[in-house]
Design an enzyme around this catalytic site. Sequence first.
Site, PDB file in Angstrom:
ATOM      1  CD  GLN A 193      16.410  40.149  43.483  1.00  0.00           C
ATOM      2  OE1 GLN A 193      15.198  40.281  43.483  1.00  0.00           O
ATOM      3  NE2 GLN A 193      17.052  39.273  44.225  1.00  0.00           N
ATOM      4  N   GLY A 194      16.675  45.322  41.317  1.00  0.00           N
ATOM      5  CA  GLY A 194      16.313  46.414  40.427  1.00  0.00           C
ATOM      6  C   GLY A 194      16.068  47.697  41.181  1.00  0.00           C
ATOM      7  CG  ASP A 195      13.367  48.141  44.076  1.00  0.00           C
ATOM      8  OD1 ASP A 195      12.881  48.788  43.142  1.00  0.00           O
ATOM      9  OD2 ASP A 195      12.751  47.249  44.662  1.00  0.00           O
ATOM     10  CB  SER A 196      20.528  48.448  43.615  1.00  0.00           C
ATOM     11  OG  SER A 196      20.625  47.222  44.275  1.00  0.00           O
ATOM     12  CG  ASP A 252      26.422  50.269  47.776  1.00  0.00           C
ATOM     13  OD1 ASP A 252      26.946  50.629  46.704  1.00  0.00           O
ATOM     14  OD2 ASP A 252      25.487  49.440  47.841  1.00  0.00           O
ATOM     15  CG  HIS A 254      25.665  47.817  44.095  1.00  0.00           C
ATOM     16  ND1 HIS A 254      25.123  48.295  45.268  1.00  0.00           N
ATOM     17  CD2 HIS A 254      24.626  47.292  43.397  1.00  0.00           C
ATOM     18  CE1 HIS A 254      23.820  48.058  45.285  1.00  0.00           C
ATOM     19  NE2 HIS A 254      23.493  47.446  44.159  1.00  0.00           N
TER      20      HIS A 254
END
Length: 270
Positions: A219-222, A130, A84
Amino acid sequence: MAVKSRRTLLLASGALLAVAAVVVPVVAGAASADPASANQPRIVGGDKASLSDHPYAVYLTDGGGNQFCGAVIVSSTAVATAAHCAKAVAKQEMHVVAGREDKRTDEGDVLSVSKIWISKGYSDPTQGDDVAVLTVRGQLDYRPAKLPDSGDAAAYSAGTQATVLGWGRVADGGARSDYLRSAQVPVVSDSDCRSDYSMYDQKTMVCAGYEKGGVDACQGDSGGPLVVGDTLIGIVSFGDGCGKAGKPGVYTRVSAYVDDIQAQAKSRIF
């Protein structure tokens, strides 16, 4: 249940560039100038980390230089990340930033991306697959993470202490981190994770976190790494909030994709 990918939404020239996933990944958030970063997770309940200990931790930026996801070096020419994340920004606008512990500095290297491989089974984080591999232009002169054996079960045993790394938010809905952070989280059993997430697939996913919450990616660690020692066992994928009780982070199970990652990570021949 509001399950979201842990990637930050980026706005450029008024157009939505990124993340349409239903789960919140746990990677460091984008630059504070990014108005959409509120949808991207960061390391919650962790501490400042050092690239001398984790030189394979890198992050991705868009055309405006905003950090939107994490990634992990798997060879001198490639990084692994979440699918993603790879689909969030056009290849020509995407860059890999390596060797930069503090995003406010100009240390390290900024490399453009020449090729993107995405697992053919990917549709959205909650459906698995993913994972992506980005081939860079130039060389990544940093120690890569080790990949697990395809049949390795020990690293995925419930209770195994793992480390998640990223530059994402430090609290659900909070500000982004300027520097690399890490947190220790235990691997969660497949049965427990399935009870927390009905879509959980033990063949392609692994969960890590505490029953009481408090420590998680955000959030932002994906796309960032979950490691045991220096062995990459997971890639930040999604979660229900950040650090919520009974809602561990969900990661891509790297052992299921070792052959694909190795094939894509082979050094280029000119």
